[in-house]
Design a protein around this motif. Sequence first.
Motif, PDB file in Angstrom:
ATOM      1  N   ASN A  11     -13.817 -14.820 -22.004  1.00 30.48           N
ATOM      2  CA  ASN A  11     -12.412 -15.038 -21.630  1.00 30.48           C
ATOM      3  C   ASN A  11     -11.975 -16.484 -21.845  1.00 30.48           C
ATOM      4  N   GLY A  12     -12.446 -17.083 -22.922  1.00 29.68           N
ATOM      5  CA  GLY A  12     -12.041 -18.444 -23.258  1.00 29.68           C
ATOM      6  C   GLY A  12     -12.762 -19.534 -22.477  1.00 29.68           C
ATOM      7  N   ILE A  13     -13.667 -19.153 -21.568  1.00 29.45           N
ATOM      8  CA  ILE A  13     -14.419 -20.134 -20.782  1.00 29.45           C
ATOM      9  C   ILE A  13     -15.813 -20.266 -21.382  1.00 29.45           C
ATOM     10  N   GLN A  14     -16.243 -21.500 -21.588  1.00 27.45           N
ATOM     11  CA  GLN A  14     -17.588 -21.756 -22.101  1.00 27.45           C
ATOM     12  C   GLN A  14     -18.523 -21.949 -20.911  1.00 27.45           C
ATOM     13  N   TYR A  15     -19.489 -21.041 -20.785  1.00 24.76           N
ATOM     14  CA  TYR A  15     -20.446 -21.071 -19.686  1.00 24.76           C
ATOM     15  C   TYR A  15     -21.784 -21.611 -20.199  1.00 24.76           C
ATOM     16  N   PHE A  16     -22.211 -22.717 -19.611  1.00 22.03           N
ATOM     17  CA  PHE A  16     -23.517 -23.281 -19.938  1.00 22.03           C
ATOM     18  C   PHE A  16     -24.463 -23.000 -18.783  1.00 22.03           C
ATOM     19  N   LYS A  17     -25.606 -22.421 -19.083  1.00 20.45           N
ATOM     20  CA  LYS A  17     -26.664 -22.198 -18.088  1.00 20.45           C
ATOM     21  C   LYS A  17     -27.781 -23.181 -18.425  1.00 20.45           C
ATOM     22  N   VAL A  18     -28.013 -24.126 -17.514  1.00 18.73           N
ATOM     23  CA  VAL A  18     -29.011 -25.171 -17.733  1.00 18.73           C
ATOM     24  C   VAL A  18     -30.213 -24.879 -16.838  1.00 18.73           C
ATOM     25  N   VAL A  45     -14.708 -25.230 -19.122  1.00 25.77           N
ATOM     26  CA  VAL A  45     -16.170 -25.252 -19.162  1.00 25.77           C
ATOM     27  C   VAL A  45     -16.724 -25.059 -17.755  1.00 25.77           C
ATOM     28  N   GLU A  46     -17.773 -24.246 -17.657  1.00 24.17           N
ATOM     29  CA  GLU A  46     -18.494 -24.093 -16.396  1.00 24.17           C
ATOM     30  C   GLU A  46     -19.963 -24.347 -16.669  1.00 24.17           C
ATOM     31  N   LEU A  47     -20.547 -25.245 -15.906  1.00 22.68           N
ATOM     32  CA  LEU A  47     -21.953 -25.616 -16.050  1.00 22.68           C
ATOM     33  C   LEU A  47     -22.725 -25.069 -14.852  1.00 22.68           C
ATOM     34  N   ASP A  48     -23.603 -24.128 -15.104  1.00 23.93           N
ATOM     35  CA  ASP A  48     -24.421 -23.531 -14.053  1.00 23.93           C
ATOM     36  C   ASP A  48     -25.751 -24.277 -13.992  1.00 23.93           C
ATOM     37  N   LEU A  49     -25.953 -25.007 -12.908  1.00 25.44           N
ATOM     38  CA  LEU A  49     -27.177 -25.799 -12.740  1.00 25.44           C
ATOM     39  C   LEU A  49     -28.139 -25.162 -11.737  1.00 25.44           C
ATOM     40  N   SER A  50     -27.968 -23.878 -11.471  1.00 28.42           N
ATOM     41  CA  SER A  50     -28.839 -23.220 -10.487  1.00 28.42           C
ATOM     42  C   SER A  50     -30.301 -23.200 -10.928  1.00 28.42           C
ATOM     43  N   GLY A  51     -30.565 -23.359 -12.213  1.00 30.92           N
ATOM     44  CA  GLY A  51     -31.930 -23.384 -12.714  1.00 30.92           C
ATOM     45  C   GLY A  51     -32.495 -24.784 -12.871  1.00 30.92           C
ATOM     46  N   VAL A  52     -31.757 -25.783 -12.405  1.00 31.98           N
ATOM     47  CA  VAL A  52     -32.211 -27.176 -12.514  1.00 31.98           C
ATOM     48  C   VAL A  52     -32.941 -27.560 -11.237  1.00 31.98           C
ATOM     49  N   SER A  53     -34.200 -27.945 -11.388  1.00 34.08           N
ATOM     50  CA  SER A  53     -35.013 -28.294 -10.221  1.00 34.08           C
ATOM     51  C   SER A  53     -35.001 -29.787  -9.917  1.00 34.08           C
ATOM     52  N   TYR A  54     -34.639 -30.607 -10.912  1.00 32.35           N
ATOM     53  CA  TYR A  54     -34.668 -32.063 -10.731  1.00 32.35           C
ATOM     54  C   TYR A  54     -33.663 -32.693 -11.683  1.00 32.35           C
ATOM     55  N   MET A  55     -32.998 -33.740 -11.207  1.00 33.42           N
ATOM     56  CA  MET A  55     -32.112 -34.506 -12.069  1.00 33.42           C
ATOM     57  C   MET A  55     -32.085 -35.950 -11.588  1.00 33.42           C
ATOM     58  N   ASP A  56     -32.124 -36.881 -12.544  1.00 39.53           N
ATOM     59  CA  ASP A  56     -32.021 -38.294 -12.187  1.00 39.53           C
ATOM     60  C   ASP A  56     -30.672 -38.835 -12.652  1.00 39.53           C
ATOM     61  N   SER A  57     -30.505 -40.140 -12.550  1.00 45.72           N
ATOM     62  CA  SER A  57     -29.223 -40.764 -12.889  1.00 45.72           C
ATOM     63  C   SER A  57     -28.867 -40.613 -14.366  1.00 45.72           C
ATOM     64  N   THR A  58     -29.857 -40.442 -15.220  1.00 46.28           N
ATOM     65  CA  THR A  58     -29.585 -40.223 -16.640  1.00 46.28           C
ATOM     66  C   THR A  58     -28.794 -38.933 -16.821  1.00 46.28           C
ATOM     67  N   GLY A  59     -29.166 -37.909 -16.098  1.00 47.42           N
ATOM     68  CA  GLY A  59     -28.453 -36.635 -16.141  1.00 47.42           C
ATOM     69  C   GLY A  59     -27.036 -36.770 -15.623  1.00 47.42           C
TER      70      GLY A  59
END
Length: 113
Positions: A11-18, A45-59
């Motif tokens: 529907n015109g939305i770009q979904y990213f699963k990270v 744009v929608e960014l799904d970060l439910s699969g991200v276990s760790y992120m630092d300041s670079t992210g």
Amino acid sequence: MELEIDLTVENGIQYFKVTGEIDAYTAPSLKERLESVQDEIGIQVELDLSGVSYMDSTGLGVFVGFYKRVTASEGHMKITGLNARLKRLFEITGLDEVMEIESEKGGTQNATI
């Protein structure tokens, strides 16, 4: 740990699963993948970060840069699926006041843009 980035368009939305860890080693591949998105007026744009276990300041830097690019095109970016640790990272940096963020348990924070 490897980083996986899947894109679907609906529907015109770009979904990213990270999925994986976002750090100084993996952030360049995330940045490259997000930069491959075509600039278009009103991009959603929608960014799904439910699969991200760790992120630092670079992210965080990658997401800030992408957010600026999306909003410069009069678009909208939403981040979903933040676990408590990632949500706290966005809170202590003040990014939760700028970006629309929805944690794992729901509860969207609407940012003033």
